[in-house]
Design an enzyme around this catalytic site. Structure first.
Site, short mmCIF file in Angstrom:
data_model
loop_
_atom_site.label_atom_id
_atom_site.label_comp_id
_atom_site.label_asym_id
_atom_site.label_seq_id
_atom_site.Cartn_x
_atom_site.Cartn_y
_atom_site.Cartn_z
N PHE A 131 182.20 46.06 47.10
CA PHE A 131 183.23 45.60 46.17
C PHE A 131 182.57 45.43 44.80
O PHE A 131 181.59 44.71 44.68
CB PHE A 131 183.85 44.28 46.62
CG PHE A 131 184.95 43.82 45.69
CD1 PHE A 131 186.22 44.37 45.76
CD2 PHE A 131 184.70 42.86 44.70
CE1 PHE A 131 187.23 43.97 44.89
CE2 PHE A 131 185.71 42.45 43.83
CZ PHE A 131 186.97 43.01 43.92
N ASP A 216 174.48 44.83 42.01
CA ASP A 216 175.64 44.00 41.71
C ASP A 216 175.37 42.64 42.33
O ASP A 216 175.51 42.44 43.54
CB ASP A 216 176.92 44.64 42.30
CG ASP A 216 178.16 43.79 42.05
OD1 ASP A 216 178.01 42.61 41.71
OD2 ASP A 216 179.27 44.32 42.22
N LYS A 245 180.52 35.34 38.10
CA LYS A 245 180.81 34.19 38.95
C LYS A 245 179.96 32.93 38.63
O LYS A 245 180.34 32.17 37.76
CB LYS A 245 180.70 34.58 40.41
CG LYS A 245 181.75 35.65 40.80
CD LYS A 245 182.04 35.74 42.29
CE LYS A 245 183.34 36.47 42.55
NZ LYS A 245 183.21 37.89 42.86
#
Ligand SMILES: *Cc1c(COP(=O)(O)O)cnc(C)c1O
Length: 401
Positions: A131, A216, A245
């Protein structure tokens, strides 16, 4: 049919409305308290209303909010310097979100090869279950049909192989390959660790073939696994890395980190963002680092992570009809479920605990990194109670037969 809300219906929201948060606790309008093991999807790294973050944001809010990237932003210089000093990177680009950080990685990787006279070298290899975000490019990178469907042709230049499949990887890389992009631990995919050997293999493959390696770390980074960045566990450094995040602690921000050589390809005018790196975001990002880089903080996360993982393994042992396995590192943990993960999350919510479902029928247990040992015990007590409700309903079903 029209619903009562004037918002898009693209989220399946719970009915909970929170009024405020205190550390690892979220409190609803009517005073119910929830133990937050979702952290707003791994965002509230320091919990809610952390006094150091609150004062940093307030102080900045009274001085200056936004000037754009037409001017110098001292908070960017400071945060960039600190991120570079504590990672493989030489240079940092500030953006607003995870997907934007990945977009910057993808663009930098393509431009790097373009600058070297290889414009055909624009393919990015990614892995099944990945993702990377929800933009047109990052849904192509993630490669998941459920996110691609109906949004026009998949953006070209993304080649996907099964995670860990060395043969498929060898077969797919070629003169068109610009980069390999991977989450050291797949988050949305279900807390799937990619393994030290595999990450090392990727680094060597990249080095041997002039390919860039992109990590990532949007979910795994900024202390979540007990190291500042998860790839440190494998001792393998990338050329480019996306974070978001946790670095904002709840303020929307992200960053793309790169080596000098790679960053150099984004010359003035080639890439940019209006909001990225604004003074408010930078004040909070720097405040998050103040805490995460404090002596002993990451060691505490590692220790608490081991403790929680052990306790969760105990739960798996006592509830084999409900839970199958515990996965992950630090405070990025996943419970592979036997019952549907969504139902387990709902049952936990009934017992005052918030968790987040992921792929592969996994429930993510990702509390704020500041959680105390006492609160960890409370997590286990509530998860235990949630698991027991399934056994009760299962035995009732059994009795009814
Ligand atoms: C959340 C996430 C993203 C996307 O971040 P957004 O801020 O939602 O755009 C990308 N990659 C990973 C690994 C993530 O966890």
């Amino acid at each position: 049919m029209t619903s009562a809300s004037s918002l898009f219906g693209n989220y399946a929201r719970s009915n909970l409305e929170f009024d405020h948060g205190e550390g690892v606790w979220l409190v609803t309008n009517d005073g119910r308290r929830f133990l937050d093991c979702g952290s707003g999807i791994a965002v509230n790294a320091l919990g809610h209303s952390h006094p150091h973050l609150v004062s940093a944001l307030k102080e900045q809010a009274e001085k200056l909010w936004h000037v754009s990237n037409l001017h110098k932003v001292p908070g960017q210089e400071k945060l960039g310097e600190r991120l570079a000093a504590s990672s493989f990177a030489d240079k940092v680009l500030m953006v607003n979100s995870g997907a934007e950080a990945m977009e910057a990685c993808i663009k930098a990787a393509r431009r790097y090869h373009y600058d070297r006279g290889n414009p055909e070298r624009f393919h990015i290899v990614t892995f099944e279950g990945a993702f990377h975000g929800r933009t047109i490019a990052t849904i192509a990178a993630g490669g998941q049909e459920k996110y691609l469907e109906g949004f026009g042709p998949k953006a070209p230049g993304f080649d996907q192989v099964p995670a860990g499949d060395l043969e498929a990887l060898a077969a797919i890389i070629g003169p068109q390959t610009a980069a390999i992009a991977i989450e050291p631990i797949q988050g949305e995919g279900g807390i799937r660790e990619q393994g030290t050997d595999f990450l090392r293999h990727l680094r060597k493959l990249c080095d041997d073939n002039g390919i860039l390696l992109i990590f990532d770390e949007i979910q795994t980074g900024v202390g979540r696994t007990g190291k500042l960045f998860a790839h440190e566990w494998a001792g393998v450094a990338p050329d480019l890395m996306a974070i978001a995040k946790g670095i904002g602690g709840g303020f929307p921000m992200g960053a793309c980190l790169a080596t000098e050589e790679v960053a150099a390809c984004l010359t003035p005018g080639t890439h940019g963002t209006t909001f990225g790196g604004n003074p408010l975001a930078m004040a909070v990002g720097n405040a998050v680092l103040d805490v995460v880089l404090e002596d002993g903080f990451l060691e505490q996360v590692e220790r608490k992570g081991l403790l929680l993982k052990q306790k969760l393994a105990g739960l798996v042992d006592t509830h084999p009809q409900v839970l199958a396995e515990v996965r992950g590192k630090g405070l990025l943990l996943g419970l592979k479920c036997v019952v549907p993960a969504g139902e387990f999350v709902a049952a936990a919510r009934e017992h005052g605990l918030l968790a987040v479902p992921a792929g592969d029928n996994v429930v993510r247990i990702i509390p704020p990194l500041t959680i105390t040992e006492e609160e960890l015990s409370e997590v286990v007590t509530r998860l235990d109670a949630a698991a027991s409700t399934f056994e009760k309903s299962q035995s009732l079903e059994g009795a009814a037969e």
